[in-house]
Design an enzyme around this catalytic site. Structure first.
Site, short mmCIF file in Angstrom:
data_model
loop_
_atom_site.label_atom_id
_atom_site.label_comp_id
_atom_site.label_asym_id
_atom_site.label_seq_id
_atom_site.Cartn_x
_atom_site.Cartn_y
_atom_site.Cartn_z
N ARG A 12 0.83 -1.21 0.00
CA ARG A 12 0.00 0.00 0.00
C ARG A 12 0.86 1.25 0.00
NH1 ARG A 12 -2.51 -4.41 1.37
NH2 ARG A 12 -4.79 -4.57 1.28
N GLY A 81 -0.84 -10.91 -6.33
CA GLY A 81 -2.27 -10.60 -6.40
C GLY A 81 -2.58 -9.22 -5.85
N GLN A 159 -8.26 -7.29 -0.88
CA GLN A 159 -7.81 -6.80 -2.19
C GLN A 159 -8.97 -6.18 -2.96
OE1 GLN A 159 -5.80 -10.17 -3.92
NE2 GLN A 159 -4.07 -10.01 -2.52
N ASP A 313 -3.61 -16.13 5.34
CA ASP A 313 -2.28 -16.45 4.83
C ASP A 313 -1.52 -17.43 5.72
OD1 ASP A 313 -2.73 -14.81 2.67
OD2 ASP A 313 -1.89 -13.04 3.66
N LYS A 340 -5.57 -18.88 -4.23
CA LYS A 340 -4.36 -18.14 -3.84
C LYS A 340 -3.24 -18.47 -4.84
CE LYS A 340 -5.99 -15.95 -0.35
NZ LYS A 340 -6.10 -14.48 -0.42
#
Ligand code: S3P
Length: 659
Positions: A12, A81, A159, A313, A340
């Site tokens: 970000r 991603g 996302q 994750d 993923k």
């Protein structure tokens, strides 16, 4: 341990800071391949980002000012991603054109989830090949021509949420998004820290919804100055390795975004004890330090539903741990794992089964029955970093003999992962499956060389050195800080409730007291003067006794003090009592201090030591004495090496030698 910068926050920072109206300096970004992909695509889009590799990670300096609207570049988002989906939102919001693509793994992942809501806002996006897949073309568009959007996402995805929010903020249109469960909120926090009016619930009390409304906002995003905190997902893998090898870990300055820390609760469910201490926020992001202690044996866990986005994750790691936990672990509601970097549910099921673990694969989850005994077999990672790391952890600390086809892909999120695992590789301090806790007690009078001898013995045997004096010093330090250094009643009253413990640090244990690590302050002259009186207070001795015994249950230790063999560990596997003639001890102490060895000095020091001996032997609580089964070593005529050698030999006779 200190982790490399958080991947999500780093993305970000790299993607958003160049769009601010003023300059940004952000330090400690992840050096992983994913974040580098984000930096690179922004540079290709004409953003001013100067990127330098510094200690602690990447530092980026951005002048701000936005992107060049030149001919549409073809941008390779590699394996990332987050890069491609957030970038889609940025291009939609700014109206800048580009073609987005990635590697084979990224090309197999669904893109409709971002393309669809962005198209609904009026962005012109087309699939260049197969629908729902990369490459996608985003066409140029006049700024200010997007439509407001109210979106109910079917899946909880940070996302997707971020793409919509970035399009809204950069296109200055109202967006409102709800998600079935709360996903990580780094984008909301960063945009808010930069001045955009975001409405969200950082404490995550309610359902997942977020709103951006430009009404009354002047449209300025301010530059950012921050250091990215450590990556909790990377931390999770090392903490997992520590749990398997029965070791405690202290994690410095890690991102503690509530959307990221779900795995800590799972570890607690597995029996670990977790202590979290808050640090001040930075860039709108909460940070903490963690101390995690392993249980005697891992227990099975069960997760599902709204918990999944918070551990998304870490599920490969949790599945690996489940293979070593007692009982049957359940993972439900995790169908997102199929899209993923690989189909993680399928890869985990296939691999664990090959290794001999009983596993059931369902559309949205796994049931894993833990087992003992060695696991062995091949691991096909599919180039997925989290799969490589999960099995890397099992291999290092989980008594597994694995042939992992691609370890290098860990560098997508965690360069240096293999080296970071080193301390957890079947450490002799505690072997997998062992109960841990073997104790060598070293007692003796003042200046008998206990502490340095104990440290060398610990080094030789791969044990942890525990110095009981440190705990007494820490309580003394606390009392002085609290202004009650001379008030024995107050110390007596405060000691039992004191938050104090031995915590691991780089090369041994240190003491944490009330959330502080006093470190060198423990050896200040003020503390040294008071410690003897404070350590005579019975309530203080009780606290110290408890913490020492706790360390004895957790680690293989060499513990030195004055009552270790008699009171603290009466059942220690080996007890040594070091003695030396007072004159010799005086000589050693003077040498240690760098004082002159005059007869006068030696005599004075001898007298001081003899009077300290009398005090220590005659005090009411835990007097200094040799325990019946302690082995006395007279070191008067021995050098340090010979003493250490003698103790290591005794340890070997008792089966305590390193294997
Ligand atoms: C991320 C969000 C998650 C996560 C990924 C990073 C992010 O993906 O799996 O590693 O930084 O926003 P989803 O939002 O698609 O679940």
């Amino acid at each position: 341990m200190r982790l490399p910068g958080d991947k999500s926050i780093s993305h970000r920072a790299a993607l958003v800071a160049p769009l601010a109206g003023s300059a940004s300096v952000i330090r400690g970004l992840s050096t992983g391949a994913d974040v580098r992909a984000s930096v690179r695509v922004m540079q290709r889009l004409g953003a001013s980002i100067d990127c330098a590799e510094e200690e602690g990670g990447l530092t980026i300096r951005c002048a701000g000012g936005g992107l060049d609207a030149g001919p549409p570049p073809a941008l390779d988002c590699r394996n990332s991603g987050t890069t491609v989906r957030l970038l889609a939102g940025i291009l939609a919001g700014t109206g800048v054109a580009a073609v987005l693509d990635g590697d084979a793994s990224l090309r197999s992942r669904p893109m409709r989830r971002v393309v669809y809501p962005l198209q609904a806002m009026g962005a012109r996006i087309e699939y260049e090949g197969e629908p729902n897949r990369l490459p996608i073309r985003i066409r140029a568009r006049a700024t200010g021509s997007l439509r407001t959007l109210r979106h109910r996402a079917r899946i909880a995805s940070a996302q997707v949420k971020s793409a919509v929010l970035l399009a809204g903020v950069l296109g200055r249109v109202r967006v409102e998004l709800s998600e079935p469960a709360l996903s990580r909120d780094h984008t909301e926090r960063m945009l808010a820290a930069m001045g955009a009016p975001m409405v969200f619930d950082p404490v995550r009390s309610g359902a997942g919804s977020v709103r951006f409304d430009p009404a009354g906002w002047d449209g300025t995003l301010h530059g950012l100055r921050m250091t990215v905190p450590g990556d909790p997902s990377s931390a999770a893998f090392l903490i997992g390795a520590a749990m398997l090898s029965g070791r405690s870990v202290y994690v410095e300055e890690v991102a503690a975004n509530p959307g990221r820390t779900g795995f800590l609760s799972v570890l607690e469910e597995m029996g670990a004890s977790v202590r979290r201490e808050p640090l001040p926020d930075e860039g709108g992001e909460p940070r903490e330090t963690w101390t995690v202690h392993p249980p005697d044996g891992l227990r099975a866990f069960s997760i599902g539903g709204a918990e999944i986005p918070g551990v998304i994750d870490e599920i490969p790691l949790l599945a690996a741990l489940a293979a070593r936990a007692a009982g049957r672990s359940e993972i439900r509601g995790a169908a997102e794992l199929r899209v993923k970097e690989s189909d993680r549910l399928a890869v985990l099921a296939r691999t664990l089964e090959t290794l001999g673990v009983e596993i059931e694969e369902r559309e949205d989850g796994l049931t894993i029955t833990g087992r003992t005994g060695q696991l062995s077999g091949p691991v096909e990672t599919r180039g997925d970093h989290r799969i490589a790391m999960a099995f890397g952890v099992l291999e290092a600390a989980g008594d597994a003999d694995l042939r992992i086809d691609d370890r290098a892909c860990a560098a997508v999120s965690f360069p240096g992962f293999q080296e970071a695992l080193a301390p957890f590789r079947r450490h002799p301090a505690r072997r997998p499956g062992s109960r841990g806790g073997r104790v060598i007690a070293v007692d003796g009078p003042a200046a008998s060389g206990k502490s340095s001898t104990a440290r060398s013995v610990a080094d030789r045997l791969g044990f942890v050195h525990v110095n009981s004096g440190l705990l007494y010093r820490a309580i003394t330090w606390w009392a002085l800080e609290a202004g009650i250094g001379r008030d024995e009643k107050a110390i007596e009253g405060g000691a039992p409730a004191l938050d104090i413990d031995l915590v691991p640090e780089r090369d041994g244990l240190t003491v944490g007291v009330e959330g502080v690590l006093p470190g060198p302050a423990l050896h200040s002259p003020e503390v040294t003067t008071r410690v003897s009186a404070v350590s005579a207070i019975p309530a203080v001795r009780t606290v110290v006794l408890d913490r020492l015994r706790r360390a004895g249950r957790r680690y293989r230790i060499v513990c030195d003090g004055r009552d270790i063999g008699t009171t603290v560990f009466p059942d220690a596997e080996l007890k040594v009592f070091l003695v030396a003639e007072a004159r010799e001890r005086a000589r050693r102490r003077l040498l240690e201090r760098g004082a002159e060895l005059t007869t006068e000095n030696i005599e004075a020091e001898t007298e001081r030591l003899e009077s300290r001996d009398r005090l220590d032997r005659s005090r009411a609580v835990s007097p200094l004495q040799r325990d019946r089964d302690a082995i006395e070593i007279d070191t008067t005529a021995m050098d340090r090496e010979a003493v250490v050698e003698a103790i290591v030999h005794l340890a070997a006779e008792r089966g305590l030698a390193p294997r």
